[in-house]
Design an enzyme around this catalytic site. Structure first.
Site, PDB file in Angstrom:
ATOM      1  CE  LYS A  48      -3.960  -1.990   2.234  1.00  0.00           C
ATOM      2  NZ  LYS A  48      -3.520  -3.249   3.178  1.00  0.00           N
ATOM      3  CD  GLN A  92      -2.992  -4.861   6.313  1.00  0.00           C
ATOM      4  OE1 GLN A  92      -2.830  -3.611   5.794  1.00  0.00           O
ATOM      5  NE2 GLN A  92      -3.362  -5.679   5.781  1.00  0.00           N
ATOM      6  CG  ASP A 115     -10.278  -2.796   4.463  1.00  0.00           C
ATOM      7  OD1 ASP A 115      -9.970  -2.655   3.156  1.00  0.00           O
ATOM      8  OD2 ASP A 115      -9.668  -3.070   5.235  1.00  0.00           O
TER       9      ASP A 115
END
Ligand code: NAP
Length: 278
Positions: A48, A92, A115
């Protein structure tokens, strides 16, 4: 080419959002909450960071101790929710087992939930309303669109019903007028379903589990799995075994995973726009 290398698709999609991002009135910020020092999560975060640097997006990593208390994480999420300069928030994965992932995810403001894992975004996806869509599901739709694969008149079978991949993908596909069957580990006689599939999508996390016996001739196969054997990446499909039977297949690596990272930033931009329009 039978093997759908997704690197080229990613580059095109990335450049499209870069043009938009370059024109914004300020730099976007994505905050990643990392708990502990898991090797896989370090790899995902590095991917990322690389793409964020190309897109000129700030990445703010909140690295928390493995033994951090849930209350402290909830407080951090609340601060981030209230910070107008934070556009997206990600927890994460994986996180330590003692933490309640759903509770943490649902503390995130739905407009910053890049997300797509809050109940609000999940419900909107089910209701076919505009929302932040989980990245892997969106990546698969983008692969179909890029390759002009018409999913409307196809019989699609997904194997795997996780909150992260299978369930959101099921909803996204039916929202796009596909006819979809969702299979899982309790499905009796899996092969009877997969052999009917014009498009077979596998997300089970079992290395090379799917062999040619599972596949209808000329099927399109989307291999979502990311597994490691002897330090080498492979998918849930035995690519060498099925290659002569399929019309297209996404490889591992350089398949779906290529686009998933892009989708995080697509959603970060979308999250910025959603808040701006409010
Ligand atoms: P998960 O939460 O472990 O879910 C796995 C699903 O597969 C479950 O629904 C399970 O069924 C089903 N399953 C397991 N073994 C099966 C079998 N033998 N037959 C039929 N169904 C079976 O995994 P996930 O998070 O969805 O991830 C799946 C894979 O995708 C992993 O390899 C992961 O690394 C990869 N992944 C890749 C990307 C990407 O960007 N390419 C993104 C996310 C995940 P039950 O529900 O009955 O247990």
């Amino acid at each position: 080419m039978k093997i759908l290398d997704c690197r080229k698709i990613k580059l095109e999609y990335v450049d499209n959002i870069k043009k938009e991002i370059d024109k914004l009135d300020r730099k976007l910020t994505l905050t990643i909450i990392q708990i502990g020092n898991n090797e896989a999560s370090n790899i995902y975060i590095n991917q990322k960071c690389k793409l964020a640097s190309y897109l000129n997006i700030n990445i703010d990593i909140k690295k928390l101790d493995y033994n951090v208390e849930e209350k402290e994480i909830l407080n951090i999420i609340n601060e981030l929710n209230n910070n107008d300069l934070v556009d997206g928030i990600i927890i994460q994965l994986p996180i330590p087992d003692n933490l309640n992932l759903s509770r943490l995810q649902n503390e995130i403001l739905p407009e910053k939930d890049v997300d797509g894992m809050t109940y609000v975004n999940k419900a909107k996806l089910i209701s076919n309303e505009e929302s932040l869509i989980p990245c892997t599901a969106k990546a698969i739709i983008d692969i179909f669109n890029y390759n002009n694969i018409d999913i409307m008149n196809k019989n699609i079978v997904i194997i795997g019903r996780s909150e992260l991949v299978g369930k959101p993908l099921f909803n996204l596909l039916i929202n796009n007028n596909a006819t979809v069957t969702l299979c899982h580990s309790k499905t009796n006689n899996l092969i009877q379903y997969t052999k009917q599939a014009d498009i077979l999508i596998i997300a089970i996390g079992k290395p090379k589990y799917i062999t040619k016996e599972y596949i209808k001739k000329d099927a399109i196969v989307i291999d979502v799995g990311i597994n490691r054997i002897d330090n080498k990446l492979c998918g849930d499909v035995d690519l060498d075994d099925v290659i002569d039977k399929v019309s297209f297949i996404t490889p591992v690596p350089n398949g779906v995973g290529q686009l998933t990272t892009y989708e995080v930033f697509y959603n970060t931009l979308k999250a910025y726009k959603i808040r701006k329009e409010k």
